[in-house]
Enzyme design. Structure first.
Site, PDB file in Angstrom:
ATOM      1  N   LYS A  83     -68.450  14.271  32.058  1.00 33.53           N
ATOM      2  CA  LYS A  83     -69.698  14.696  32.703  1.00 33.53           C
ATOM      3  C   LYS A  83     -70.571  15.432  31.685  1.00 33.53           C
ATOM      4  O   LYS A  83     -70.135  16.421  31.081  1.00 33.53           O
ATOM      5  CB  LYS A  83     -69.345  15.613  33.866  1.00 33.53           C
TER       6      LYS A  83
HETATM    7  C1  E4P Z   1     -71.841  17.396  41.472  1.00 33.64           C
HETATM    8  O1  E4P Z   1     -71.199  16.819  40.635  1.00 33.64           O
HETATM    9  C2  E4P Z   1     -71.904  18.861  41.603  1.00 33.64           C
HETATM   10  O2  E4P Z   1     -70.640  19.390  41.359  1.00 33.64           O
HETATM   11  C3  E4P Z   1     -72.283  19.331  42.980  1.00 33.64           C
HETATM   12  O3  E4P Z   1     -72.549  18.270  43.864  1.00 33.64           O
HETATM   13  C4  E4P Z   1     -73.265  20.438  43.016  1.00 33.64           C
HETATM   14  O4  E4P Z   1     -73.501  20.811  44.353  1.00 33.64           O
HETATM   15  P1  E4P Z   1     -74.190  22.193  44.746  1.00 33.64           P
HETATM   16  O5  E4P Z   1     -75.655  22.066  44.496  1.00 33.64           O
HETATM   17  O6  E4P Z   1     -73.886  22.353  46.215  1.00 33.64           O
HETATM   18  O7  E4P Z   1     -73.557  23.257  43.889  1.00 33.64           O
END
Ligand code: E4P
Length: 214
Positions: A83
């Site tokens: 990522k």
């Molecule tokens: C995605 O990969 C992220 O980990 C996640 O969806 C972020 O979500 P949030 O905005 O609720 O922290």
């Protein structure tokens, strides 16, 4: 449509996995920090439970650092997806890792051109953050629709992973807009099978059965 769980909590991952509907996992530094565990050890543990794509996020913000971390992460298991942030260094690292055969998930995507650039760089997944756009009074779902159209116009194979999903309505709208994948917190996944009329109907069926058949 693929469904990933957005957590670093092993218990939640096991429960979702046992439901038989889990295709992958996304984590981020905040989610792993919340668990208070070793970063690499936790990613390794997740890969032992789930055989689908498991996203592990880099901490570096420069190209060389991301490349080094990405190569290390890719050694953890064959289902690791590295990522990377939607930045210029992130797109460069995406291109290099993709060329080496490592899958990438370009995260923190907030506008359609970021999605176009990372598709050109060979990203396996792009993660538009719906909830965080809604939080600042923009319509996160518009971004999903724009990316869907751009990818379809040019036939980019990069999968749209709808992220930052906060409630079931987000999930319905993502499915209607053609997101390939959604990553969802466990408390929201559990709501996907719930409806008061299901509970009332089941209760009535069982009561009628009991009255007649004992
Ligand atoms: C995605 O990969 C992220 O980990 C996640 O969806 C972020 O979500 P949030 O905005 O609720 O922290």
């Amino acid at each position: 449509m693929d469904l990933y769980i957005d957590t670093a909590n092993l218990d939640e991952i096991k429960q979702a996995h046992d439901m038989g509907i889990l295709d992958g996992v996304t984590t981020n530094p905040s989610l792993i920090a919340k668990e208070g565990v070793d970063y690499t050890k936790r990613i390794t543990e997740i890969c032992e439970i789930v055989k689908g794509p498991v996203s592990s996020e880099v901490i570096s913000t420069d190209y060389e650092g991301m490349l080094k971390e990405g190569r290390e992460a890719a050694k953890i298991a064959s289902n690791i997806v590295v990522k990377l942030p939607c930045t210029i260094d992130g797109v460069k690292a995406c291109k290099a890792l993709s060329d080496e055969g490592t899958k990438t998930n370009l995260t923190l995507c907030f506008q359609p051109l970021q999605a176009l650039m990372v598709a050109k760089a060979g990203a396996f997944l792009v993660s538009p953050f719906i909830g965080r756009l809604d939080d600042i009074s923009q319509d996160g779902m518009d971004l999903i629709g724009q990316i869907r159209q751009i990818y379809d116009n040019y036939g980019y194979p990069t999968k749209i992973l709808a992220a930052s999903i906060r409630h079931p309505k987000h999930m319905v709208d993502c499915a209607l807009a053609g997101a390939d994948v959604a990553t969802v917190p466990f408390n929201v996944i559990k709501q996907f099978m719930s409806h008061p009329l299901t509970d009332i109907g089941l209760e009535k069926f069982l009561a009628d059965y009991k009255k007649q058949f004992g």
